[in-house]
Scaffold this motif. Structure first.
Motif, PDB file in Angstrom:
ATOM      1  N   PHE A  97       9.309  -0.171  -1.338  1.00  0.00           N
ATOM      2  CA  PHE A  97       8.769  -0.999  -0.109  1.00  0.00           C
ATOM      3  C   PHE A  97       7.142  -1.193  -0.172  1.00  0.00           C
ATOM      4  CE2 PHE A  97      12.871   0.345   1.359  1.00  0.00           C
ATOM      5  CZ  PHE A  97      13.258  -0.508   2.505  1.00  0.00           C
ATOM      6  N   THR A  98       6.553  -0.313  -0.532  1.00  0.00           N
ATOM      7  CA  THR A  98       5.108  -0.569  -0.472  1.00  0.00           C
ATOM      8  C   THR A  98       4.373   0.526  -1.949  1.00  0.00           C
ATOM      9  OG1 THR A  98       3.055  -0.107   0.493  1.00  0.00           O
ATOM     10  CG2 THR A  98       4.795   1.010   1.127  1.00  0.00           C
ATOM     11  N   PRO A  99       3.437   0.295  -2.556  1.00  0.00           N
ATOM     12  CA  PRO A  99       2.852   1.102  -3.432  1.00  0.00           C
ATOM     13  C   PRO A  99       2.205   2.058  -2.748  1.00  0.00           C
ATOM     14  CG  PRO A  99       1.896  -0.903  -3.520  1.00  0.00           C
ATOM     15  CD  PRO A  99       2.859  -1.207  -2.528  1.00  0.00           C
ATOM     16  N   LEU A 100       1.548   1.887  -1.285  1.00  0.00           N
ATOM     17  CA  LEU A 100       0.772   2.828  -0.575  1.00  0.00           C
ATOM     18  C   LEU A 100       1.774   3.967  -0.143  1.00  0.00           C
ATOM     19  CD1 LEU A 100      -1.570   0.104   0.996  1.00  0.00           C
ATOM     20  CD2 LEU A 100      -2.005   1.370  -1.222  1.00  0.00           C
ATOM     21  N   VAL A 101       1.960   4.753  -0.922  1.00  0.00           N
ATOM     22  CA  VAL A 101       2.762   6.084  -0.306  1.00  0.00           C
ATOM     23  C   VAL A 101       1.747   7.159  -0.805  1.00  0.00           C
ATOM     24  CG1 VAL A 101       4.952   7.342  -0.770  1.00  0.00           C
ATOM     25  CG2 VAL A 101       4.890   4.902  -1.230  1.00  0.00           C
ATOM     26  N   ALA A 109       6.124  11.950   3.665  1.00  0.00           N
ATOM     27  CA  ALA A 109       5.150  10.829   3.233  1.00  0.00           C
ATOM     28  C   ALA A 109       4.691   9.944   4.346  1.00  0.00           C
ATOM     29  CB  ALA A 109       5.699   9.891   2.095  1.00  0.00           C
ATOM     30  N   PHE A 110       3.460   9.558   4.180  1.00  0.00           N
ATOM     31  CA  PHE A 110       2.900   8.525   4.900  1.00  0.00           C
ATOM     32  C   PHE A 110       3.135   7.133   4.147  1.00  0.00           C
ATOM     33  CE2 PHE A 110       0.262  11.621   7.112  1.00  0.00           C
ATOM     34  CZ  PHE A 110       0.727  11.437   8.537  1.00  0.00           C
ATOM     35  N   LEU A 111       3.360   6.151   4.808  1.00  0.00           N
ATOM     36  CA  LEU A 111       3.579   5.011   4.101  1.00  0.00           C
ATOM     37  C   LEU A 111       2.747   3.767   4.881  1.00  0.00           C
ATOM     38  CD1 LEU A 111       6.444   6.202   3.811  1.00  0.00           C
ATOM     39  CD2 LEU A 111       7.295   3.963   2.683  1.00  0.00           C
ATOM     40  N   ASP A 112       1.771   3.079   4.200  1.00  0.00           N
ATOM     41  CA  ASP A 112       1.172   1.800   4.718  1.00  0.00           C
ATOM     42  C   ASP A 112       1.879   0.816   4.643  1.00  0.00           C
ATOM     43  OD1 ASP A 112      -0.814  -0.075   5.392  1.00  0.00           O
ATOM     44  OD2 ASP A 112      -2.345   0.807   4.808  1.00  0.00           O
ATOM     45  N   ILE A 113       2.577   0.201   5.505  1.00  0.00           N
ATOM     46  CA  ILE A 113       3.258  -0.973   5.457  1.00  0.00           C
ATOM     47  C   ILE A 113       2.646  -2.463   5.975  1.00  0.00           C
ATOM     48  CG2 ILE A 113       5.516   0.319   5.842  1.00  0.00           C
ATOM     49  CD1 ILE A 113       5.704  -0.593   8.618  1.00  0.00           C
ATOM     50  N   GLY A 114       1.190  -2.528   5.883  1.00  0.00           N
ATOM     51  CA  GLY A 114       0.595  -3.574   6.585  1.00  0.00           C
ATOM     52  C   GLY A 114       0.788  -4.831   5.991  1.00  0.00           C
ATOM     53  N   GLY A 115       0.988  -4.594   4.626  1.00  0.00           N
ATOM     54  CA  GLY A 115       1.265  -5.807   3.694  1.00  0.00           C
ATOM     55  C   GLY A 115       2.532  -6.333   3.738  1.00  0.00           C
ATOM     56  N   LEU A 116       3.431  -5.845   4.489  1.00  0.00           N
ATOM     57  CA  LEU A 116       4.907  -6.348   4.712  1.00  0.00           C
ATOM     58  C   LEU A 116       5.073  -7.282   5.710  1.00  0.00           C
ATOM     59  CD1 LEU A 116       6.907  -2.784   3.999  1.00  0.00           C
ATOM     60  CD2 LEU A 116       6.245  -4.692   2.261  1.00  0.00           C
ATOM     61  N   ASN A 149      -2.004   4.717  13.261  1.00  0.00           N
ATOM     62  CA  ASN A 149      -2.554   5.682  12.413  1.00  0.00           C
ATOM     63  C   ASN A 149      -1.745   6.929  11.856  1.00  0.00           C
ATOM     64  OD1 ASN A 149      -2.920   7.319  14.359  1.00  0.00           O
ATOM     65  ND2 ASN A 149      -4.785   6.375  15.127  1.00  0.00           N
ATOM     66  N   LYS A 150      -2.291   7.757  11.037  1.00  0.00           N
ATOM     67  CA  LYS A 150      -1.453   8.854  10.791  1.00  0.00           C
ATOM     68  C   LYS A 150      -0.967   9.727  11.745  1.00  0.00           C
ATOM     69  CE  LYS A 150      -3.166   9.213   5.606  1.00  0.00           C
ATOM     70  NZ  LYS A 150      -3.818   9.859   4.664  1.00  0.00           N
ATOM     71  N   ARG A 237      -8.289   7.980   8.601  1.00  0.00           N
ATOM     72  CA  ARG A 237      -7.807   8.427   7.154  1.00  0.00           C
ATOM     73  C   ARG A 237      -6.875   7.215   6.625  1.00  0.00           C
ATOM     74  NH1 ARG A 237      -4.880  13.608   8.183  1.00  0.00           N
ATOM     75  NH2 ARG A 237      -4.156  12.411  10.061  1.00  0.00           N
ATOM     76  N   PRO A 238      -7.242   6.908   5.587  1.00  0.00           N
ATOM     77  CA  PRO A 238      -6.406   5.590   4.949  1.00  0.00           C
ATOM     78  C   PRO A 238      -5.045   6.518   4.188  1.00  0.00           C
ATOM     79  CG  PRO A 238      -8.169   6.274   3.420  1.00  0.00           C
ATOM     80  CD  PRO A 238      -8.254   7.091   4.784  1.00  0.00           C
ATOM     81  N   VAL A 239      -4.061   5.758   3.974  1.00  0.00           N
ATOM     82  CA  VAL A 239      -3.070   6.417   3.067  1.00  0.00           C
ATOM     83  C   VAL A 239      -3.311   6.176   1.658  1.00  0.00           C
ATOM     84  CG1 VAL A 239      -0.556   5.717   2.299  1.00  0.00           C
ATOM     85  CG2 VAL A 239      -1.182   5.491   4.618  1.00  0.00           C
ATOM     86  N   VAL A 240      -3.533   7.485   1.058  1.00  0.00           N
ATOM     87  CA  VAL A 240      -4.129   7.567  -0.321  1.00  0.00           C
ATOM     88  C   VAL A 240      -3.007   7.901  -1.284  1.00  0.00           C
ATOM     89  CG1 VAL A 240      -5.676   8.563  -2.048  1.00  0.00           C
ATOM     90  CG2 VAL A 240      -6.118   8.335   0.331  1.00  0.00           C
ATOM     91  N   PRO A 241      -2.516   6.781  -2.089  1.00  0.00           N
ATOM     92  CA  PRO A 241      -1.386   7.201  -2.970  1.00  0.00           C
ATOM     93  C   PRO A 241      -2.056   8.032  -4.057  1.00  0.00           C
ATOM     94  CG  PRO A 241      -1.692   4.720  -2.740  1.00  0.00           C
ATOM     95  CD  PRO A 241      -3.108   5.397  -1.999  1.00  0.00           C
TER      96      PRO A 241
END
Length: 399
Positions: A97-101, A109-116, A149-150, A237-241
């Motif tokens: 779904f996203t590389p930001l996992v 896990a946290f996922l950043d889905i903003g780009g979807l 956010n997280k 805090r950002p999602v950090v893969p």
């Protein structure tokens, strides 16, 4: 739709993961009170089904206490090799779904889905698609919390229990957050909670109106400022893969204390084999090894070493364990042994190999795992471990 979703963070939690994997293997366990863990007198509950939780049974509870709460609870021994395999499949779906996992553990896990936002109409549609994909491919439930956010996403996933999805709209963030008790926030332990109670704080809303200067005086600069910002719904805090896990570990609490050097060495080798197998199956290497010993009087000693070469399997773990061995007192009875590998990364990433690196050990590891894959985890192992029965370990913990 253009631009990023307002609520772009997902917290995905494979709730009761061990139990659900076992139910997938044995459907007769469905809708029954089930726990995964050691069955002996020092056994510990590693995971509990919702049916078991109705009787007050929970993770980390001594198995004897769980049986007292509900004598008919079904106890299933853990299969950590299988859990590691399924975890890898789960994270592959997340990354589809996203590389930001950002993996928090093997089942969370946290996922950043903003780009979807260019592919889905709203965050909830993403969440439902994620849940459906995991269910269709693996037959497992996944909780999904969605927020700005997280911290909000993680709290939202708690509200998604059991087996659901919960989204906190951006404009409703404080309405959702402020009625919650302060203990809902990760990191608020007994001491911090007591200090906040002294200020008359029970909920996040109470915390939000306390001046930051007061919190800093009572809790210190870092904790005071951190909690003040969380109470305002702020978490930058950002999602950090960083891979599926930042560390993995295995430990064993023994039903009867280990009292001889031979017993200790055999059980350490067993742990090396178990943890090394998990590294190989997950395709990981590590940079730091931690060894933990808990004696019969409950004193716990931990030592750490960073070897000159990457840890890629059981043989490497055993070499480091032998180096750490001299830093413990083995004249005392041992209740628990544990090993951990930190700073893990994909085995395909460049690693530092010493001049003593022998590829034959890596080839042997691959052959052993092929046999285990075909005939089961107990089909092959170190002779010392295979020829000696386990020391009645009842509290396996793998993280």
């Amino acid at each position: 739709m253009t631009g990023r979703f307002a609520e772009n963070i997902v917290h995905a939690d494979m709730d009761a993961f061990f139990v659900e994997v076992e139910r997938q293997r044995d459907p007769a366990l469905r809708r029954k009170p089930v726990v995964v863990g050691g069955a002996g007198r020092r056994g510990v509950v590693a995971a509990a089904s919702y049916e078991a939780r109705k009787y007050g049974i929970r993770s980390a509870m001594p198995m004897g206490q769980a049986r007292a709460a509900y004598p008919n609870v079904i106890v299933v021994p853990p299969d950590h090799r299988r859990y590691a395999e399924v975890s890898s499949e789960v994270f592959s779906i997340f990354r589809s779904f996203t590389p930001l996992v950002e993996g928090l553990s093997f089942d969370e896990a946290f996922l950043d889905i903003g780009g979807l936002s260019h592919h889905f109409p709203d965050p909830e549609t993403v969440g439902h698609a994620l849940r459906k994909t995991v269910r269709d491919r693996l037959g497992l439930p996944v909780l999904v919390g969605i927020g700005v956010n997280k911290v909000i996403a993680k709290l939202a996933s708690e509200s998604a229990k059991p087996d659901g999805l919960f989204r906190v709209p951006k404009e409703a963030t404080l309405d959702f957050l402020h009625p919650l008790g302060v203990r809902a926030i990760s990191g608020v332990g007994e001491a911090t909670h007591a200090a906040l109670e002294g200020l008359g704080v029970a909920t996040m809303g109470d915390l939000a109106v306390i001046p930051v200067a007061t919190l800093v005086r009572r809790l210190g600069t870092v904790a005071g400022n951190h909690l003040h910002r969380l109470a305002q719904g702020i978490d930058e805090r950002p999602v950090v893969p960083a891979g599926e896990t930042k560390s993995i570990s295995a430990s064993e609490t023994y039903e009867y204390d280990l009292e001889t050097p031979e017993q200790v060495d055999t059980e350490l080798l067993r742990l090396c084999d178990r943890l090394g197998s998990r590294l190989h199956v997950a395709g990981l290497t590590g940079a730091t090894v931690t060894m933990t010993v808990r004696y019969a009087d409950f004193e716990t000693v931990t030592r750490q070493e960073r070897p000159t070469q990457a840890v890629v399997g059981a043989h490497d773990l055993w070499l480091v364990t032998r180096s750490l061995h001299a830093r413990f007192d083995w004249d005392r009875p041992v209740r628990l042994l544990g090993l951990g590998v930190a700073q893990v990364q994909d085995a395909e990433s460049p690693v530092q190999l010493s001049t003593e690196f022998d590829p034959r050990w890596e080839n042997l590891t691959g052959a052993v795992e092929e046999v285990r894959e075909r005939f089961g985890g107990g089909a092959v192992g170190p002779a010392r471990v295979v020829l000696r029965s386990p020391q009645a370990g009842t509290g396996k913990t793998d993280e």
